[in-house]
Write an enzyme that holds these catalytic residues in place. Structure first.
Site, mmCIF file in Angstrom:
data_model
loop_
_atom_site.group_PDB
_atom_site.id
_atom_site.type_symbol
_atom_site.label_atom_id
_atom_site.label_comp_id
_atom_site.label_asym_id
_atom_site.label_seq_id
_atom_site.Cartn_x
_atom_site.Cartn_y
_atom_site.Cartn_z
ATOM 1 N N SER A 12 1.035 -1.143 -0.045
ATOM 2 C CA SER A 12 -0.021 0.031 0.169
ATOM 3 C C SER A 12 1.013 1.124 0.003
ATOM 4 C CB SER A 12 -0.978 0.177 1.317
ATOM 5 O OG SER A 12 -1.537 1.372 1.490
ATOM 6 N N TYR A 26 -1.508 -0.407 10.616
ATOM 7 C CA TYR A 26 -1.807 -0.514 9.272
ATOM 8 C C TYR A 26 -0.370 -0.246 8.625
ATOM 9 C CZ TYR A 26 -3.540 -0.910 4.456
ATOM 10 O OH TYR A 26 -3.886 -1.446 3.208
HETATM 11 P P1 NDP Z 1 -11.502 -6.028 0.247
HETATM 12 O O1 NDP Z 1 -11.732 -5.914 1.731
HETATM 13 O O2 NDP Z 1 -12.354 -6.288 -0.668
HETATM 14 O O3 NDP Z 1 -10.522 -7.647 0.251
HETATM 15 C C1 NDP Z 1 -9.810 -7.908 1.057
HETATM 16 C C2 NDP Z 1 -9.580 -9.407 1.026
HETATM 17 O O4 NDP Z 1 -8.804 -10.294 1.953
HETATM 18 C C3 NDP Z 1 -10.740 -10.208 0.787
HETATM 19 O O5 NDP Z 1 -11.038 -11.183 -0.237
HETATM 20 C C4 NDP Z 1 -11.005 -11.146 2.322
HETATM 21 O O6 NDP Z 1 -11.516 -12.297 2.091
HETATM 22 C C5 NDP Z 1 -9.467 -11.342 2.318
HETATM 23 N N1 NDP Z 1 -8.940 -11.441 3.590
HETATM 24 C C6 NDP Z 1 -8.905 -10.672 4.815
HETATM 25 N N2 NDP Z 1 -8.647 -11.739 5.941
HETATM 26 C C7 NDP Z 1 -8.420 -12.800 5.480
HETATM 27 C C8 NDP Z 1 -8.022 -13.939 6.043
HETATM 28 N N3 NDP Z 1 -7.957 -13.959 7.290
HETATM 29 N N4 NDP Z 1 -7.663 -15.156 5.437
HETATM 30 C C9 NDP Z 1 -8.025 -15.453 3.890
HETATM 31 N N5 NDP Z 1 -8.405 -14.008 3.347
HETATM 32 C C10 NDP Z 1 -8.522 -13.037 3.915
HETATM 33 O O7 NDP Z 1 -10.100 -4.946 0.340
HETATM 34 P P2 NDP Z 1 -9.156 -4.661 -0.929
HETATM 35 O O8 NDP Z 1 -9.434 -5.338 -2.331
HETATM 36 O O9 NDP Z 1 -9.141 -3.227 -1.128
HETATM 37 O O10 NDP Z 1 -7.852 -5.062 -0.362
HETATM 38 C C11 NDP Z 1 -6.723 -6.073 -0.909
HETATM 39 C C12 NDP Z 1 -5.426 -5.634 -0.451
HETATM 40 O O11 NDP Z 1 -5.111 -4.306 -0.950
HETATM 41 C C13 NDP Z 1 -5.241 -5.660 0.919
HETATM 42 O O12 NDP Z 1 -3.955 -6.242 1.417
HETATM 43 C C14 NDP Z 1 -5.066 -4.034 1.413
HETATM 44 O O13 NDP Z 1 -4.409 -3.787 2.279
HETATM 45 C C15 NDP Z 1 -4.425 -3.640 0.179
HETATM 46 N N6 NDP Z 1 -4.806 -2.170 -0.321
HETATM 47 C C16 NDP Z 1 -6.014 -1.569 -0.347
HETATM 48 C C17 NDP Z 1 -6.302 -0.312 -0.622
HETATM 49 C C18 NDP Z 1 -7.948 0.284 -0.566
HETATM 50 O O14 NDP Z 1 -7.776 1.578 -0.468
HETATM 51 N N7 NDP Z 1 -8.647 -0.644 -0.933
HETATM 52 C C19 NDP Z 1 -5.282 0.591 -0.978
HETATM 53 C C20 NDP Z 1 -3.998 -0.001 -0.992
HETATM 54 C C21 NDP Z 1 -3.810 -1.391 -0.500
HETATM 55 P P3 NDP Z 1 -12.384 -13.189 3.042
HETATM 56 O O15 NDP Z 1 -13.214 -12.026 4.044
HETATM 57 O O16 NDP Z 1 -13.247 -13.871 2.343
HETATM 58 O O17 NDP Z 1 -11.644 -13.998 3.786
#
Ligand code: NDP
Length: 269
Positions: free
Chosen positions: A143, A156
């Site tokens: 990020s 974070y």
């Molecule tokens: P979402 O919340 O849409 O996606 C997060 C994903 O992580 C989900 O598919 C969730 O799946 C999965 N996840 C969370 N915890 C677990 C776990 N314990 N085991 C397995 N899977 C897990 O957010 P984003 O798509 O935005 O985020 C994706 C990545 O991008 C993250 O690493 C975030 O830090 C990063 N990011 C996001 C930004 C933003 O503004 N959106 C900016 C910069 C980076 P499930 O709950 O089904 O397990």
């Protein structure tokens, strides 16, 4: 024919946001996509959608915090496809609040576990298969918070700085052995992420001023670019590079901007 045709891509966090969009795009390029996350119903729907469009995908339930789940995920992918060409380490959670409101269990331990320790654990299990073939590409979702640390995202930012350190160190270790390692550094994007960041009054008020126009589809397209043309890092949107360079060259200036923000917004009862 796409450069990525027939590549096996393992995506963590494929049930929503960047991971879900990336899965659709990789599948369109002819990749075999292994979809991993906890919400299996969502993964199954996504796999069905990909298959209906003529692509290949499987859904594997995994909590990345559970090493047995991680082993099972990787073994399932290897048993079915024989190899993993691209690992997209994308699963992550966030938390936006003043540090005194941060909880030890969810906002420090779980957050750092999911974002950093689990990312390292998934990599640790996948890497030997890549090393054996002398090829592979690990794409780590960091990020902009892994490049510039600001108020409200203390834990974070700590986790994402860790992801950056791990990504750079690993690249320097395995590139001579044929493995590529890339870090992705997006600014705020519109995904479900905001719904899981822990609601605070402050977050709700600053969200309005920092509303992002960047879509998850755009971020996923850029991830695909990195998979096609591997590079060490990608900061999106590009102008965040100005902020991160400013922080590197003039950290005191970023301190002052942050102090002004805190003075305006942080009301201690
Ligand atoms: P979402 O919340 O849409 O996606 C997060 C994903 O992580 C989900 O598919 C969730 O799946 C999965 N996840 C969370 N915890 C677990 C776990 N314990 N085991 C397995 N899977 C897990 O957010 P984003 O798509 O935005 O985020 C994706 C990545 O991008 C993250 O690493 C975030 O830090 C990063 N990011 C996001 C930004 C933003 O503004 N959106 C900016 C910069 C980076 P499930 O709950 O089904 O397990």
């Amino acid at each position: 024919m796409s450069k990525l045709q027939n590549k096996v891509v393992l995506i963590t966090g494929a049930s929503s946001g960047f991971g879900q969009e990336a899965a659709l795009l990789f599948a369109k390029e002819g990749c075999k996509v292994v979809l991993a996350a906890r919400r299996i119903d969502r993964l199954q729907d996504l796999a069905a959608k990909i298959q209906n469009e003529g692509g290949e995908a499987i859904a594997v339930p995994v909590d990345v915090m559970n090493p047995a789940d991680v082993d099972n995920m990787v073994k399932t992918a290897i048993a079915l496809y024989g190899q993993i060409d691209i690992l997209f380490n994308n699963a992550g959670i966030g938390r936006v609040d003043w540090f005194e409101n941060i909880s030890l269990e969810r906002d420090i331990q779980t957050l750092i576990h999911v974002n950093l320790i689990s990312l390292m654990q998934v990599t640790r299990v996948v890497l030997p298969y890549m090393l054996k073939r002398g090829e592979g590409h690990i794409i780590n979702m960091a990020s902009v918070a892994g490049l510039i640390a600001t108020p409200l995202i203390t834990s974070y930012a700590a986790s994402k700085f860790g992801v950056r350190a791990f990504t750079d160190a690993l690249r320097r270790e395995v590139r001579p052995l044929g493995i590529r390692v890339s870090g992705i550094y997006p600014g705020p994007a519109a995904t479900e992420f905001g719904q899981h960041t822990g609601k605070s009054k402050t977050y709700s008020s600053i969200r309005k001023s920092f509303r992002s126009r960047m879509t998850s589809e755009y971020v996923a397209r850029r991830v695909l670019d990195v998979a096609k043309r591997p590079r060490r890092s990608l900061v999106i949107p590009w102008w965040f590079r100005i902020a991160t360079t400013l922080d590197m060259l003039f950290p005191v200036l970023v301190d002052w901007i942050s102090y002004a923000f805190t003075k305006k917004n942080h009301k201690v009862d």
